[in-house]
Scaffold this motif. Structure first.
Motif, PDB file in Angstrom:
ATOM      1  N   THR A 123      35.700 -11.270 -16.521  1.00 39.47           N
ATOM      2  CA  THR A 123      34.480 -10.587 -16.073  1.00 39.47           C
ATOM      3  C   THR A 123      33.890 -10.193 -14.878  1.00 39.47           C
ATOM      4  OG1 THR A 123      35.234 -13.160 -16.427  1.00 39.47           O
ATOM      5  CG2 THR A 123      33.063 -12.952 -14.898  1.00 39.47           C
ATOM      6  N   PRO A 159      38.279 -13.611 -21.311  1.00 39.93           N
ATOM      7  CA  PRO A 159      37.214 -13.758 -20.696  1.00 39.93           C
ATOM      8  C   PRO A 159      36.492 -15.193 -20.315  1.00 39.93           C
ATOM      9  CG  PRO A 159      35.748 -13.176 -22.325  1.00 39.93           C
ATOM     10  CD  PRO A 159      37.320 -13.026 -22.765  1.00 39.93           C
ATOM     11  N   LEU A 162      33.042 -17.499 -18.134  1.00 40.81           N
ATOM     12  CA  LEU A 162      31.926 -16.882 -17.851  1.00 40.81           C
ATOM     13  C   LEU A 162      31.180 -18.380 -17.558  1.00 40.81           C
ATOM     14  CD1 LEU A 162      29.545 -15.699 -20.759  1.00 40.81           C
ATOM     15  CD2 LEU A 162      30.914 -14.693 -18.723  1.00 40.81           C
ATOM     16  N   GLN A 163      32.877 -19.614 -18.033  1.00 40.73           N
ATOM     17  CA  GLN A 163      32.171 -20.827 -17.448  1.00 40.73           C
ATOM     18  C   GLN A 163      33.123 -21.472 -17.097  1.00 40.73           C
ATOM     19  OE1 GLN A 163      28.962 -22.511 -19.078  1.00 40.73           O
ATOM     20  NE2 GLN A 163      29.909 -22.474 -21.038  1.00 40.73           N
ATOM     21  N   MET A 202      30.019 -15.148 -12.180  1.00 42.47           N
ATOM     22  CA  MET A 202      29.862 -15.735 -13.806  1.00 42.47           C
ATOM     23  C   MET A 202      28.307 -15.754 -13.890  1.00 42.47           C
ATOM     24  SD  MET A 202      33.205 -17.696 -14.312  1.00 42.47           S
ATOM     25  CE  MET A 202      33.430 -19.730 -13.215  1.00 42.47           C
ATOM     26  N   VAL A 260      25.796 -12.379 -14.659  1.00 41.41           N
ATOM     27  CA  VAL A 260      26.778 -11.900 -15.634  1.00 41.41           C
ATOM     28  C   VAL A 260      26.444 -12.990 -16.210  1.00 41.41           C
ATOM     29  CG1 VAL A 260      28.958 -11.836 -17.278  1.00 41.41           C
ATOM     30  CG2 VAL A 260      29.283 -10.775 -14.777  1.00 41.41           C
ATOM     31  N   ARG A 261      26.236 -14.092 -16.791  1.00 41.87           N
ATOM     32  CA  ARG A 261      25.592 -14.446 -17.791  1.00 41.87           C
ATOM     33  C   ARG A 261      24.346 -13.868 -17.817  1.00 41.87           C
ATOM     34  NH1 ARG A 261      28.275 -19.011 -15.473  1.00 41.87           N
ATOM     35  NH2 ARG A 261      26.682 -19.983 -14.538  1.00 41.87           N
ATOM     36  N   LEU A 310      23.951  -9.998 -19.559  1.00 35.16           N
ATOM     37  CA  LEU A 310      24.808  -9.569 -20.550  1.00 35.16           C
ATOM     38  C   LEU A 310      24.466  -8.032 -20.925  1.00 35.16           C
ATOM     39  CD1 LEU A 310      27.099 -12.508 -21.996  1.00 35.16           C
ATOM     40  CD2 LEU A 310      28.008 -10.864 -20.573  1.00 35.16           C
ATOM     41  N   ASN A 366      32.775 -19.098 -24.183  1.00 38.12           N
ATOM     42  CA  ASN A 366      32.732 -18.080 -23.704  1.00 38.12           C
ATOM     43  C   ASN A 366      32.532 -16.790 -24.204  1.00 38.12           C
ATOM     44  OD1 ASN A 366      33.470 -19.210 -20.938  1.00 38.12           O
ATOM     45  ND2 ASN A 366      34.319 -20.073 -21.916  1.00 38.12           N
ATOM     46  N   ILE A 421      29.332 -13.938 -25.083  1.00 41.84           N
ATOM     47  CA  ILE A 421      29.425 -12.263 -25.519  1.00 41.84           C
ATOM     48  C   ILE A 421      29.327 -11.425 -25.850  1.00 41.84           C
ATOM     49  CG2 ILE A 421      30.964 -10.959 -23.881  1.00 41.84           C
ATOM     50  CD1 ILE A 421      32.655 -12.487 -22.178  1.00 41.84           C
TER      51      ILE A 421
END
Length: 299
Positions: free
Chosen positions: A106, A126, A128-129, A201, A204-205, A208, A230, A234
């Protein structure tokens, strides 16, 4: 107490610059949140055998050995350390890549969204959540509890420790009891560090589409920490022209030390080597395209 700017503690884990076809490439390795180099398994060794220079970063209030549970870190400080290292490496090497595991993946995405200097990123499990099958249902409430001011607590690691292999899991359990850190990271993650990771996170969401470096994603379909969703988010969200997904079916979250660790290591090294070769070919094409044509001497 809020943290000040993070301090980078260690640099290359290789003593000498390697020789060979990929000697002009450096790879930054990022372990997971409150983790250590143990998490990365054989990847550093194989990258060095492939003649890449390996750079392992210990980051203040991110790495296990440098974690102060009383400090509230800022994920942008973590990002700034990695970005600074990328910029310095670009002064010495032709190309630079990042390989990250778990929250390290991440963090790699966060850097890739803010930097155009990366050749490739390798994302191993990775996050993201936190939505894997072992994550407790009350996990989403932890941010609420934290923001209400209750911050002196830690999230303790428990079975299966991100590992499907029973023998490896037993060793990890013993190491955590004895040393407080193992191949899966630290025995616990302070609330302040977990909250910083959640904020990263969230960034990053949204960021992307800004990721354009060549991207490899390796994820387990049975990841107990971060569901396959996740990796799918991505793959669908990044803007990379070169992207590859590898699904694993016989491991959990810490794929670098679990049953399919050899696949993970080999895919990582092969992807980075291919990216280097593609980059070299692209530079050759650009050079030929911009070379002035020979003067016609027939006149």
């Amino acid at each position: 107490m809020e943290s000040k700017a993070s301090v980078e503690v260690s640099d290359d884990i290789t003593e000498e610059r390697p020789s060979g076809p990929h000697k002009d490439h450096a790879v930054i390795l990022l372990h997971g949140l409150c983790g250590s180099a143990l998490e990365l398994g054989t990847i550093p060794k194989l990258l060095k055998k492939a003649n890449c220079t390996v750079v392992l970063l210990n980051i203040d209030n991110y790495s296990a050995a440098l974690t102060n549970e009383r400090v509230s870190p800022n994920w942008m400080d973590w990002c700034a350390i990695v970005e600074s290292k990328v910029s310095r490496l670009k002064e010495e090497f032709k190309t630079v890549s990042i390989c990250g595991l778990s929250m390290g993946a991440t963090l790699a995405l966060a850097v890739a969204s803010r930097s155009s200097e990366l050749l490739s990123v390798v994302l191993l499990s990775p996050v993201l959540q936190y939505d894997g099958w072992s994550v407790p249902c009350y996990q989403k409430l932890l941010a609420v509890v934290y923001d209400m001011g209750f911050r002196n607590w830690s999230y303790k690691e428990s079975e299966p420790y991100g590992i499907k292999n029973f023998e490896m899991r037993r060793r990890v359990s013993n190491a955590l009891k004895k040393d407080g850190v193992a191949a899966v990271g630290a025995a616990s993650i302070p609330a302040r560090h977990l909250r910083a990771a959640q904020r990263m996170m969230a960034y990053v969401r949204q960021a992307l589409p800004l990721v354009r470096a060549n991207t490899l994603i390796i994820h387990s379909i049975d990841d107990e920490t971060a569901s396959p969703r996740n990796a799918e988010m991505i793959q669908q969200g990044i803007s990379s022209e070169v992207r590859k997904m590898v699904w694993l079916g016989d491991c959990y979250h810490i794929i670098t030390v679990d049953n399919e660790r050899e696949i993970v290591s080999n895919e990582t090294v092969q992807f980075i080597r291919r990216s280097i070769d593609l980059h070299g070919n692209e530079l050759s094409r650009k050079y030929l395209a911009h070379t002035s044509p020979l003067k016609d001497r027939r006149q």
